[in-house]
Design a protein around this motif. Sequence first.
Motif, PDB file in Angstrom:
ATOM      1  N   ILE A   1       0.836  -1.194   0.000  1.00  0.00           N
ATOM      2  CA  ILE A   1       0.000   0.000   0.000  1.00  0.00           C
ATOM      3  C   ILE A   1       0.875   1.249   0.000  1.00  0.00           C
ATOM      4  O   ILE A   1       0.608   2.222  -0.714  1.00  0.00           O
ATOM      5  N   TYR A   2       1.957   1.209   0.784  1.00  0.00           N
ATOM      6  CA  TYR A   2       2.858   2.371   0.872  1.00  0.00           C
ATOM      7  C   TYR A   2       3.419   2.715  -0.503  1.00  0.00           C
ATOM      8  O   TYR A   2       3.376   3.878  -0.941  1.00  0.00           O
ATOM      9  N   ASP A   3       3.945   1.711  -1.208  1.00  0.00           N
ATOM     10  CA  ASP A   3       4.539   1.971  -2.519  1.00  0.00           C
ATOM     11  C   ASP A   3       3.491   2.469  -3.515  1.00  0.00           C
ATOM     12  O   ASP A   3       3.741   3.396  -4.290  1.00  0.00           O
ATOM     13  N   THR A   4       2.327   1.846  -3.498  1.00  0.00           N
ATOM     14  CA  THR A   4       1.271   2.259  -4.421  1.00  0.00           C
ATOM     15  C   THR A   4       0.875   3.708  -4.190  1.00  0.00           C
ATOM     16  O   THR A   4       0.723   4.492  -5.128  1.00  0.00           O
ATOM     17  N   SER A   5       0.714   4.071  -2.916  1.00  0.00           N
ATOM     18  CA  SER A   5       0.314   5.438  -2.590  1.00  0.00           C
ATOM     19  C   SER A   5       1.367   6.450  -3.011  1.00  0.00           C
ATOM     20  O   SER A   5       1.059   7.496  -3.590  1.00  0.00           O
ATOM     21  N   ARG A   6       2.635   6.148  -2.742  1.00  0.00           N
ATOM     22  CA  ARG A   6       3.713   7.072  -3.107  1.00  0.00           C
ATOM     23  C   ARG A   6       3.811   7.251  -4.615  1.00  0.00           C
ATOM     24  O   ARG A   6       4.021   8.363  -5.120  1.00  0.00           O
ATOM     25  N   VAL A   7       3.660   6.150  -5.357  1.00  0.00           N
ATOM     26  CA  VAL A   7       3.734   6.236  -6.814  1.00  0.00           C
ATOM     27  C   VAL A   7       2.568   7.057  -7.365  1.00  0.00           C
ATOM     28  O   VAL A   7       2.751   7.954  -8.196  1.00  0.00           O
ATOM     29  N   MET A   8       1.356   6.758  -6.901  1.00  0.00           N
ATOM     30  CA  MET A   8       0.182   7.475  -7.397  1.00  0.00           C
ATOM     31  C   MET A   8       0.238   8.955  -7.064  1.00  0.00           C
ATOM     32  O   MET A   8      -0.258   9.797  -7.818  1.00  0.00           O
ATOM     33  N   SER A   9       0.859   9.287  -5.937  1.00  0.00           N
ATOM     34  CA  SER A   9       0.970  10.693  -5.538  1.00  0.00           C
ATOM     35  C   SER A   9       1.776  11.508  -6.545  1.00  0.00           C
ATOM     36  O   SER A   9       1.619  12.726  -6.639  1.00  0.00           O
ATOM     37  N   GLY A  10       2.656  10.843  -7.277  1.00  0.00           N
ATOM     38  CA  GLY A  10       3.422  11.539  -8.292  1.00  0.00           C
ATOM     39  C   GLY A  10       2.652  11.740  -9.585  1.00  0.00           C
ATOM     40  O   GLY A  10       3.087  12.501 -10.454  1.00  0.00           O
ATOM     41  N   TYR A  11       1.493  11.073  -9.706  1.00  0.00           N
ATOM     42  CA  TYR A  11       0.698  11.152 -10.928  1.00  0.00           C
ATOM     43  C   TYR A  11      -0.522  12.055 -10.795  1.00  0.00           C
ATOM     44  O   TYR A  11      -0.951  12.669 -11.775  1.00  0.00           O
ATOM     45  N   VAL A  12      -1.116  12.091  -9.603  1.00  0.00           N
ATOM     46  CA  VAL A  12      -2.414  12.754  -9.438  1.00  0.00           C
ATOM     47  C   VAL A  12      -2.357  13.781  -8.308  1.00  0.00           C
ATOM     48  O   VAL A  12      -1.410  13.807  -7.518  1.00  0.00           O
ATOM     49  N   ASP A  13      -3.399  14.608  -8.240  1.00  0.00           N
ATOM     50  CA  ASP A  13      -3.460  15.677  -7.244  1.00  0.00           C
ATOM     51  C   ASP A  13      -4.356  15.345  -6.059  1.00  0.00           C
ATOM     52  O   ASP A  13      -4.336  16.045  -5.046  1.00  0.00           O
ATOM     53  N   ALA A  14      -5.152  14.308  -6.192  1.00  0.00           N
ATOM     54  CA  ALA A  14      -6.017  13.837  -5.110  1.00  0.00           C
ATOM     55  C   ALA A  14      -6.379  12.390  -5.410  1.00  0.00           C
ATOM     56  O   ALA A  14      -6.363  11.966  -6.572  1.00  0.00           O
ATOM     57  N   MET A  15      -6.689  11.641  -4.356  1.00  0.00           N
ATOM     58  CA  MET A  15      -7.072  10.235  -4.533  1.00  0.00           C
ATOM     59  C   MET A  15      -8.348   9.933  -3.755  1.00  0.00           C
ATOM     60  O   MET A  15      -8.523  10.401  -2.627  1.00  0.00           O
ATOM     61  N   VAL A  16      -9.221   9.163  -4.392  1.00  0.00           N
ATOM     62  CA  VAL A  16     -10.347   8.538  -3.704  1.00  0.00           C
ATOM     63  C   VAL A  16     -10.067   7.046  -3.711  1.00  0.00           C
ATOM     64  O   VAL A  16      -9.787   6.468  -4.765  1.00  0.00           O
ATOM     65  N   ILE A  17     -10.144   6.426  -2.545  1.00  0.00           N
ATOM     66  CA  ILE A  17      -9.751   5.021  -2.442  1.00  0.00           C
ATOM     67  C   ILE A  17     -10.864   4.206  -1.795  1.00  0.00           C
ATOM     68  O   ILE A  17     -11.397   4.582  -0.747  1.00  0.00           O
ATOM     69  N   ARG A  18     -11.195   3.107  -2.442  1.00  0.00           N
ATOM     70  CA  ARG A  18     -12.075   2.101  -1.842  1.00  0.00           C
ATOM     71  C   ARG A  18     -11.295   0.794  -1.785  1.00  0.00           C
ATOM     72  O   ARG A  18     -10.657   0.389  -2.758  1.00  0.00           O
TER      73      ARG A  18
END
Length: 430
Positions: free
Chosen positions: A173-190
């Motif tokens: 989860i940590y790696d996924t979140s860090r990677v996505m943070s470099g692509y997008v400005d906000a995240m909605v997660i289910r």
Amino acid sequence: MSISQQAFLRDAMRRLNLTRDVFATRIGVKRRALDTWLLPEGSQEFRAMPEVVERFVSEIVQNGALLEKYTQSAQVGPLRERIAVNGKHQLLSVDQFTRESVEDLFRVADLMQPIARRQKVSRVLEGAVLGNLFFEASTRTRVSFGAAFCRLGGSVCDTTGFTFSSMAKGESIYDTSRVMSGYVDAMVIRHPDKGSVAEFAQATNIPVVNGGDGPGEHPSQALLDLYTILTEFSRLGKLLDGAHIAMVGDLKYGRTVHSLIKLLALYKGIKFTLISPPGLEMPDYIIEQASRNDNVIEQKSSLAEGLTGADVIYATRVQKERFANEESEGYTPEFQISRATIDAHCGPDTIVMHPLPRDSRPGANDLSTDLNDDPRLAIFRQTDNGIPIRMAIFAVLLGVEGLVQHSMRDVTWKHPSHIGPDDSIFHGLD
């Protein structure tokens, strides 16, 4: 007026804790006149209130303090800071809200109504990208979050299903979140696991919104549910303080009711009637939290015992996908909320809600489709409210709520007079 007439009057009534009837009497107008002032500006029956009434209402709410607070909130964004979690602008739980802050969010949602109703457009999030990370099946929540972000001018990248994600290859989860943070400005997660969204949030500083974490919470659903209840009560001339709320169904795994009852507990003197099949009762720790503010909680095992006198009935389906050792496969026919049940135990002003999806298959005994044409059924008004609420969430977390009012312009396409064929006459569109 720098805010819409509808938002101005709704907020005045909320601040003064007055029903429509009492508010109309206090400002010396007929209830019918007030009703026309509270309609959306695009409605055929909308009427502008006289300037003298506007001035008088402003004086009632402390000499214009209402408008001043709207303006100040837009300039300095205190709500963003007040609901922050661990110093981050994220929405993980309804526990982040007080009664004041949740009603401040609803004021922002009121401002979003012309956009949500296809009358205005705004581009305050132009260039921003939302990552919709749904590791569990979703239709309404995923699409409504995406639509809300797009209606503010942003764009959306969707990921659906665990098996199609890098996490299926063993990524943390940590790696996924860090990677996505470099692509997008906000995240909605289910995510199917309780607490998993909080793990995503810990690994990033961008806004993260909990779109549902297993049997844990669903804060945006609870916010739109509470907003719906307040809107319906405003139409009916009721106050939420002292109301009777019946919650029916799978209260053990239904994350929508877990979040909603905690938000409702911010109000005073509410009677909660919890009706569930054996083994699917509301968890004790949530009942304990909901008991504050002199609220009363009673648990029942049959509809006949619990629905009498209810102002709101909130039904949920059985969450069979979350069962561990439970043997229950659903509700018995006696447990189904139908028109006959409502007619037998409730009045004409009872509001019937459901977070959807409802299971309409034969034998499921979920909320009956024979209520579809009944004005007491609020499920579609409820889902419609998801757009302005989720727009408000994004605007607040990204700090642009103060730009929305002056960014609006008229739509260039012909919007529908009604969203669906079964919209009731008081839906707000005409």
